[in-house]
Design a protein around this motif. Structure first.
Motif, mmCIF file in Angstrom:
data_model
loop_
_atom_site.group_PDB
_atom_site.id
_atom_site.type_symbol
_atom_site.label_atom_id
_atom_site.label_comp_id
_atom_site.label_asym_id
_atom_site.label_seq_id
_atom_site.Cartn_x
_atom_site.Cartn_y
_atom_site.Cartn_z
ATOM 1 N N ASP A 304 28.053 26.195 -105.323
ATOM 2 C CA ASP A 304 27.708 27.013 -104.164
ATOM 3 C C ASP A 304 26.738 26.262 -103.259
ATOM 4 O O ASP A 304 25.819 25.596 -103.746
ATOM 5 N N PRO A 305 26.899 26.367 -101.941
ATOM 6 C CA PRO A 305 25.969 25.690 -101.037
ATOM 7 C C PRO A 305 24.604 26.382 -101.038
ATOM 8 O O PRO A 305 24.507 27.592 -100.827
ATOM 9 N N TYR A 306 23.542 25.614 -101.300
ATOM 10 C CA TYR A 306 22.185 26.158 -101.303
ATOM 11 C C TYR A 306 21.364 25.637 -100.133
ATOM 12 O O TYR A 306 20.707 26.392 -99.438
ATOM 13 N N TYR A 307 21.397 24.332 -99.961
ATOM 14 C CA TYR A 307 20.542 23.719 -98.948
ATOM 15 C C TYR A 307 21.365 22.903 -97.963
ATOM 16 O O TYR A 307 22.067 21.977 -98.377
ATOM 17 N N PRO A 308 21.280 23.193 -96.674
ATOM 18 C CA PRO A 308 21.789 22.230 -95.699
ATOM 19 C C PRO A 308 21.016 20.923 -95.867
ATOM 20 O O PRO A 308 19.809 20.939 -96.109
ATOM 21 N N ILE A 309 21.697 19.803 -95.766
ATOM 22 C CA ILE A 309 21.034 18.507 -95.975
ATOM 23 C C ILE A 309 20.528 18.008 -94.625
ATOM 24 O O ILE A 309 21.320 17.671 -93.734
ATOM 25 N N PRO A 310 19.205 17.956 -94.447
ATOM 26 C CA PRO A 310 18.648 17.672 -93.124
ATOM 27 C C PRO A 310 18.572 16.173 -92.814
ATOM 28 O O PRO A 310 17.583 15.509 -93.106
ATOM 29 N N THR A 311 19.637 15.652 -92.253
ATOM 30 C CA THR A 311 19.650 14.284 -91.745
ATOM 31 C C THR A 311 20.037 14.344 -90.270
ATOM 32 O O THR A 311 20.666 15.309 -89.823
ATOM 33 N N PRO A 312 19.687 13.325 -89.508
ATOM 34 C CA PRO A 312 20.080 13.325 -88.091
ATOM 35 C C PRO A 312 21.590 13.427 -87.899
ATOM 36 O O PRO A 312 22.065 14.124 -86.995
ATOM 37 N N GLU A 313 22.363 12.772 -88.776
ATOM 38 C CA GLU A 313 23.817 12.816 -88.655
ATOM 39 C C GLU A 313 24.342 14.235 -88.881
ATOM 40 O O GLU A 313 25.238 14.699 -88.172
ATOM 41 N N ASN A 314 23.769 14.927 -89.875
ATOM 42 C CA ASN A 314 24.216 16.289 -90.158
ATOM 43 C C ASN A 314 23.810 17.260 -89.050
ATOM 44 O O ASN A 314 24.527 18.223 -88.761
ATOM 45 N N ALA A 315 22.648 17.012 -88.440
ATOM 46 C CA ALA A 315 22.227 17.841 -87.314
ATOM 47 C C ALA A 315 23.215 17.704 -86.154
ATOM 48 O O ALA A 315 23.557 18.693 -85.493
ATOM 49 N N GLU A 316 23.690 16.495 -85.936
ATOM 50 C CA GLU A 316 24.683 16.279 -84.882
ATOM 51 C C GLU A 316 25.997 16.982 -85.223
ATOM 52 O O GLU A 316 26.649 17.559 -84.349
ATOM 53 N N ALA A 317 26.376 16.929 -86.507
ATOM 54 C CA ALA A 317 27.615 17.598 -86.929
ATOM 55 C C ALA A 317 27.506 19.108 -86.731
ATOM 56 O O ALA A 317 28.465 19.773 -86.307
ATOM 57 N N TYR A 318 26.323 19.675 -87.027
ATOM 58 C CA TYR A 318 26.125 21.105 -86.810
ATOM 59 C C TYR A 318 26.219 21.449 -85.331
ATOM 60 O O TYR A 318 26.778 22.495 -84.962
ATOM 61 N N GLU A 319 25.695 20.602 -84.466
ATOM 62 C CA GLU A 319 25.740 20.873 -83.032
ATOM 63 C C GLU A 319 27.175 21.010 -82.539
ATOM 64 O O GLU A 319 27.455 21.759 -81.610
ATOM 65 N N ARG A 320 28.081 20.285 -83.178
ATOM 66 C CA ARG A 320 29.495 20.397 -82.784
ATOM 67 C C ARG A 320 30.042 21.783 -83.130
ATOM 68 O O ARG A 320 30.864 22.338 -82.403
ATOM 69 N N TYR A 321 29.580 22.331 -84.251
ATOM 70 C CA TYR A 321 29.972 23.702 -84.589
ATOM 71 C C TYR A 321 29.262 24.713 -83.694
ATOM 72 O O TYR A 321 29.836 25.740 -83.308
ATOM 73 N N LYS A 322 28.021 24.425 -83.389
ATOM 74 C CA LYS A 322 27.263 25.342 -82.523
ATOM 75 C C LYS A 322 27.949 25.504 -81.176
ATOM 76 O O LYS A 322 27.914 26.577 -80.565
ATOM 77 N N ALA A 323 28.588 24.426 -80.721
ATOM 78 C CA ALA A 323 29.312 24.496 -79.451
ATOM 79 C C ALA A 323 30.480 25.475 -79.524
ATOM 80 O O ALA A 323 30.889 26.056 -78.507
ATOM 81 N N GLU A 324 31.027 25.657 -80.735
ATOM 82 C CA GLU A 324 32.136 26.593 -80.911
ATOM 83 C C GLU A 324 31.674 28.049 -80.785
ATOM 84 O O GLU A 324 32.458 28.930 -80.426
ATOM 85 N N ILE A 325 30.387 28.298 -81.112
ATOM 86 C CA ILE A 325 29.886 29.677 -81.143
ATOM 87 C C ILE A 325 30.020 30.341 -79.781
ATOM 88 O O ILE A 325 30.335 31.532 -79.676
ATOM 89 N N GLY A 326 29.776 29.566 -78.731
ATOM 90 C CA GLY A 326 29.811 30.134 -77.388
ATOM 91 C C GLY A 326 31.151 30.720 -76.984
ATOM 92 O O GLY A 326 31.234 31.480 -76.011
ATOM 93 N N LYS A 327 32.174 30.396 -77.728
ATOM 94 C CA LYS A 327 33.503 30.917 -77.416
ATOM 95 C C LYS A 327 33.707 32.346 -77.933
ATOM 96 O O LYS A 327 34.726 32.971 -77.641
ATOM 97 N N TYR A 328 32.741 32.843 -78.721
ATOM 98 C CA TYR A 328 32.905 34.142 -79.376
ATOM 99 C C TYR A 328 31.757 35.066 -78.982
ATOM 100 O O TYR A 328 30.618 34.874 -79.420
ATOM 101 N N ASP A 329 32.029 36.076 -78.183
ATOM 102 C CA ASP A 329 30.993 37.003 -77.756
ATOM 103 C C ASP A 329 30.603 37.980 -78.858
ATOM 104 O O ASP A 329 29.459 38.443 -78.902
ATOM 105 N N ALA A 330 31.524 38.296 -79.738
ATOM 106 C CA ALA A 330 31.288 39.362 -80.716
ATOM 107 C C ALA A 330 31.081 38.821 -82.128
ATOM 108 O O ALA A 330 31.238 39.544 -83.109
#
Length: 362
Positions: A304-330
């Motif tokens: 089971d996932p417990y901890y996001p792994i905080p590296t600069p590369e992973n932060a960039e990967a998350y930002e790509r998903y964060k960009a997807e969030i804006g497509k969903y209002d609800a």
């Protein structure tokens, strides 16, 4: 018909469900597991000892707002957590304090002298860029090697120089003899355990709870207006931008025929054994029992996932998903996994209260 479908019955999902229900919204909260409480779930084992199924959860916060909110659902037991690190045959206070330094270096410094002693050992950097530099800038090479490097590698399968500076920036260094692990204003544990607190939180006529349920299998059958998702954000988007790395844990529980197993609640093992630490639950819960249960924690890449792994590369990967969030209002994301942040419990509660306020202010 529900106003909100909430995915995940841990802190983020349960706080949001309770707040929304109290505001008159109809809420369905679902979880894949067979219990509420998320990773904070606790229960009495076969010996009658209250244990935390997913490793020790120690509550502490400086937020009066968070403390008073949770106080609606639990009474508290005052508890100050203490940790020792097993280093070179000694058990030394962690976080590092004046006692740690005196015993480790074999000196007898007063509190005023500790600062200048450390200043002579610190490394200097023009700009701190990773967790190794954070520690070297605080305590120098000797303490870094003995207390931090090995523990970090076991915990994250990465060396400190590979991790974002925020990881080790969380760890204080003290020049006095304060041996408490936390210094927050509120250091408490739910008097009857976390599960009882969650039961009271979700005991509302506007809340329906569905366990052992994958929300994807019911979302077409259940009518709802908005979704709150507290699971892994990459899983929600079916890994369209690739999987985000998480760290997991394996727990080995042992019950011993003694009333006390170790001198403090938690002992860290930075340089020996495959496990990172051993925690004895009775310190946390205050329970009186002739036996005692401990847990050894083994970090792992699988499970089971417990901890996001905080590296600069992973932060960039998350930002790509964060960009997807804006497509969903609800659709709204919350929690450690939903926002890919290494949050403490109180930070998750605060985040959820903020999201609730934002939802109500629309």
């Amino acid at each position: 018909m529900y106003d909100f479908l909430v995915v995940g019955a841990g802190f983020a999902g349960s706080v949001l469900a309770e707040r929304l229900a109290d505001a008159g919204k109809k809420v369905l909260i679902v979880d894949k597991r067979n219990h509420i409480g998320g990773n904070a779930y606790d229960f009495y084992n076969e010996h009658g000892i209250l244990v935390h199924k997913y490793g020790p959860h120690i509550f502490h916060t400086n937020s009066e707002k968070v403390f008073h909110y949770l106080s609606r659902f639990t009474e508290w037991r005052q508890y100050e957590h203490r940790v020792l690190a097993s280093v070179d045959g000694q058990l030394l206070p962690m976080p590092i304090n004046a006692t740690t330094i005196n015993k480790f270096f074999g000196v007898n410094l007063n509190h005023d002298q500790v600062e200048s002693f450390l200043a002579q050992r610190r490394n200097s950097f023009d700009r701190i860029t990773n967790s190794q530099e954070v520690i070297l800038a605080k305590v120098g090479t000797e303490l870094y090697e003995k207390f931090f490097r090995g523990y970090t590698k076991k915990q994250w399968d990465l060396y400190p120089e590979q991790l974002d500076a925020s990881v080790c920036a969380r760890i204080p260094i003290r020049t006095n003899a304060d041996d408490r692990y936390f210094t927050d204003i509120y250091q408490v544990m739910p008097a009857q355990g976390y599960t009882k607190m969650f039961e009271r939180m979700l005991n509302h006529p506007n809340i329906s709870v569905l366990l052992q349920t994958d929300y994807k299998k019911i979302q077409e059958e259940v009518r709802f207006n908005e979704l709150i998702y507290t699971g892994p954000i990459d899983e929600y988007f079916d890994y369209v931008r690739g999987p985000l790395p998480y760290r997991s844990l394996r727990f080995d529980f042992e019950t011993h025929e003694v009333s006390t197993y170790q001198p403090v609640a938690t002992i860290n093992y930075p340089n020996s054994y495959d496990f990172t630490r051993v925690t004895e639950f009775k310190y946390l819960t205050g329970q009186t029992h002739a036996r005692t249960t401990i847990v050894k924690e083994f970090p792992t890449a699988n499970g089971d996932p417990y901890y996001p792994i905080p590296t600069p590369e992973n932060a960039e990967a998350y930002e790509r998903y964060k960009a997807e969030i804006g497509k969903y209002d609800a659709v709204h994301f919350a929690g450690r996994l939903g926002t890919y942040r290494y949050y403490n419990m109180d930070q998750v509660v605060a985040q959820s209260l903020t999201l609730f306020n934002n939802l109500m202010s629309r």
